[in-house]
Scaffold this active site. Structure first.
Site, mmCIF file in Angstrom:
data_model
loop_
_atom_site.group_PDB
_atom_site.id
_atom_site.type_symbol
_atom_site.label_atom_id
_atom_site.label_comp_id
_atom_site.label_asym_id
_atom_site.label_seq_id
_atom_site.Cartn_x
_atom_site.Cartn_y
_atom_site.Cartn_z
ATOM 1 N N ARG A 16 -18.892 -23.501 -23.713
ATOM 2 C CA ARG A 16 -18.148 -24.611 -22.596
ATOM 3 C C ARG A 16 -17.670 -23.469 -21.325
ATOM 4 O O ARG A 16 -18.628 -23.887 -20.372
ATOM 5 C CB ARG A 16 -16.743 -24.892 -23.484
ATOM 6 C CG ARG A 16 -16.161 -25.912 -22.451
ATOM 7 C CD ARG A 16 -15.299 -25.482 -21.321
ATOM 8 N NE ARG A 16 -14.048 -24.413 -21.953
ATOM 9 C CZ ARG A 16 -13.461 -24.131 -20.979
ATOM 10 N NH1 ARG A 16 -13.513 -24.051 -19.457
ATOM 11 N NH2 ARG A 16 -12.372 -23.104 -21.400
ATOM 12 N N ASP A 17 -16.850 -22.577 -21.490
ATOM 13 C CA ASP A 17 -16.562 -21.818 -20.539
ATOM 14 C C ASP A 17 -17.607 -21.118 -19.647
ATOM 15 O O ASP A 17 -17.617 -20.827 -18.573
ATOM 16 C CB ASP A 17 -15.291 -20.743 -20.888
ATOM 17 C CG ASP A 17 -14.855 -20.045 -19.610
ATOM 18 O OD1 ASP A 17 -14.612 -20.898 -18.592
ATOM 19 O OD2 ASP A 17 -14.423 -18.877 -19.852
ATOM 20 N N HIS A 208 -7.810 -13.541 -22.715
ATOM 21 C CA HIS A 208 -9.104 -13.978 -22.391
ATOM 22 C C HIS A 208 -9.542 -13.158 -21.181
ATOM 23 O O HIS A 208 -9.099 -13.200 -20.008
ATOM 24 C CB HIS A 208 -8.884 -15.628 -22.131
ATOM 25 C CG HIS A 208 -9.991 -16.267 -21.502
ATOM 26 N ND1 HIS A 208 -10.901 -17.210 -22.208
ATOM 27 C CD2 HIS A 208 -11.058 -15.721 -20.450
ATOM 28 C CE1 HIS A 208 -12.060 -17.632 -21.438
ATOM 29 N NE2 HIS A 208 -12.004 -16.730 -20.296
ATOM 30 N N HIS A 210 -12.165 -10.795 -18.578
ATOM 31 C CA HIS A 210 -13.352 -11.345 -17.982
ATOM 32 C C HIS A 210 -13.539 -9.864 -17.623
ATOM 33 O O HIS A 210 -12.933 -8.758 -17.426
ATOM 34 C CB HIS A 210 -13.291 -11.997 -16.502
ATOM 35 C CG HIS A 210 -13.226 -13.655 -17.007
ATOM 36 N ND1 HIS A 210 -13.931 -14.380 -15.945
ATOM 37 C CD2 HIS A 210 -12.589 -14.344 -18.024
ATOM 38 C CE1 HIS A 210 -13.707 -15.448 -16.461
ATOM 39 N NE2 HIS A 210 -13.060 -15.535 -17.633
ATOM 40 N N CYS A 241 -17.703 -15.258 -12.620
ATOM 41 C CA CYS A 241 -16.779 -15.433 -11.930
ATOM 42 C C CYS A 241 -17.098 -15.801 -10.460
ATOM 43 O O CYS A 241 -17.545 -14.989 -9.828
ATOM 44 C CB CYS A 241 -15.913 -14.038 -11.683
ATOM 45 S SG CYS A 241 -14.489 -14.098 -10.836
ATOM 46 N N ASN A 250 -17.238 -13.461 -18.152
ATOM 47 C CA ASN A 250 -16.631 -13.467 -19.380
ATOM 48 C C ASN A 250 -16.996 -11.981 -20.344
ATOM 49 O O ASN A 250 -18.035 -11.725 -20.049
ATOM 50 C CB ASN A 250 -17.108 -14.671 -20.167
ATOM 51 C CG ASN A 250 -16.414 -15.973 -19.796
ATOM 52 O OD1 ASN A 250 -15.184 -15.923 -19.759
ATOM 53 N ND2 ASN A 250 -17.003 -17.140 -19.507
#
Length: 312
Positions: A16-17, A208, A210, A241, A250
């Site tokens: 998803r992300d 979460h 990055h 990003c 990520n």
């Protein structure tokens, strides 16, 4: 170094992300194969997609079809992201059991991202969360820009706490605290986590990170020292990003699992199978996957991953 946890839950966000930030659109059947392989690798929480507008996020247009065709493992949670009541209704129709909602700790970022202030986003989510709870759905919350905003710069930890607490008040079982643009450092991460822990138990927090500036694993280590035991990661480092063109985004799941394995922290994830899962999606992208462990294991296009036994 004093690590306060011996097991870690990894929330896999690649499907998803990760994919929604990729320029290419992946075939539905490949997404299904990818998610299935991630579950086979031992991941117990795998984001399956998002019920968002296909106009704005075309990569997620097939979420209902993807979700319908995943061979559901009874031990795996497959949450989907929903931005509003329409998205929730589509999720309910698809048979989803778990959803995610999202806002930010920066008003400017929130307006640029979802065209709402923070307060407006909570007004939007209040009926969504109430309906989801009435349907028996689990709700996870996301707080973006917790360690920095591309528009406002530093974000006060107290504001992160306020937003996270409001998400929990809506009924979220867990809040994922995100370094959306990858500007955070270990001491900064511990500072924010320390403020959060004054009010929120660590069992309700996830981080979460990055890896845009190469600090994701260092920040993870800092969070482990604070007792955080849930981390989001993306297979192969999928996704980027948007505010740092060409930079990785990520944290790669393989990099996280490798580090935790070598530290003796249990995740239940098989690293070799995880590499195999990422290798399913890699040929469909317009760039190499940035995960360092994955790159080390696939030099020259040939897998050279050490066996699990070799890593003991």
């Amino acid at each position: 170094m004093r690590i306060l946890v011996d097991t870690v839950k990894v929330v896999e966000v690649g499907a998803r992300d990760g994919l929604q930030n990729e320029k290419v659109t992946i075939p539905t059947e490949t997404k299904v194969e990818f998610i299935t392989a991630l579950a086979d690798a031992g991941l117990r929480v795998i984001e399956a997609g998002a019920f968002v507008s296909p106009k704005w996020v075309p990569q997620m247009a097939d979420t209902a079809e993807v979700f319908a065709n995943i061979p559901k493992d009874p031990g795996v949670d497959y949450p989907v992201l929903v931005p509003n009541m329409k998205g929730l209704e589509r999720a309910i129709e698809a048979g989803v059991k778990s959803i995610s909602i999202f806002t930010a700790a920066s008003d400017t970022f929130n307006r640029r991202n979802i065209n709402m202030s923070i307060d407006e986003s909570f007004q939007n989510y209040a009926p969504v969360a109430a309906r989801a709870r009435s349907e028996g759905l689990r709700i996870r919350g996301y707080v973006s820009t917790a360690l920095g905003c591309p528009y406002e710069g530093d974000v006060p930890a107290e504001r992160v706490l306020e937003v996270a607490a409001r998400l929990l008040d809506l009924g979220c079982y867990e809040v994922s605290v995100g370094d959306t643009i990858g500007v955070g450092t270990p001491m900064q991460a511990q500072g924010v986590i320390g403020v959060l822990l004054q009010v929120i138990p660590p069992s309700k927090l996830a981080m979460h990170f990055h890896d845009t500036r190469g600090t994701a694993l260092a920040n993870t280590l800092a969070a482990l020292e604070m007792g955080i035991s849930t981390f989001d990661a993306s297979a192969g480092g999928l996704g980027g990003c948007p505010y740092a063109p060409g930079a990785s985004g990520n944290l790669a799941t393989e990099d996280l699992i490798y580090m935790l394995d070598r530290m003796g922290i249990d995740t239940g994830v098989n690293l070799d199978r995880l590499v195999a899962a990422s290798s399913i999606i890699a040929p469909y992208l317009d760039h190499p996957l940035p995960g360092r462990y994955l790159q080390a294991c696939t030099r020259g296009g040939k897998s050279v991953a050490p066996s699990s036994a070799a890593l003991q």
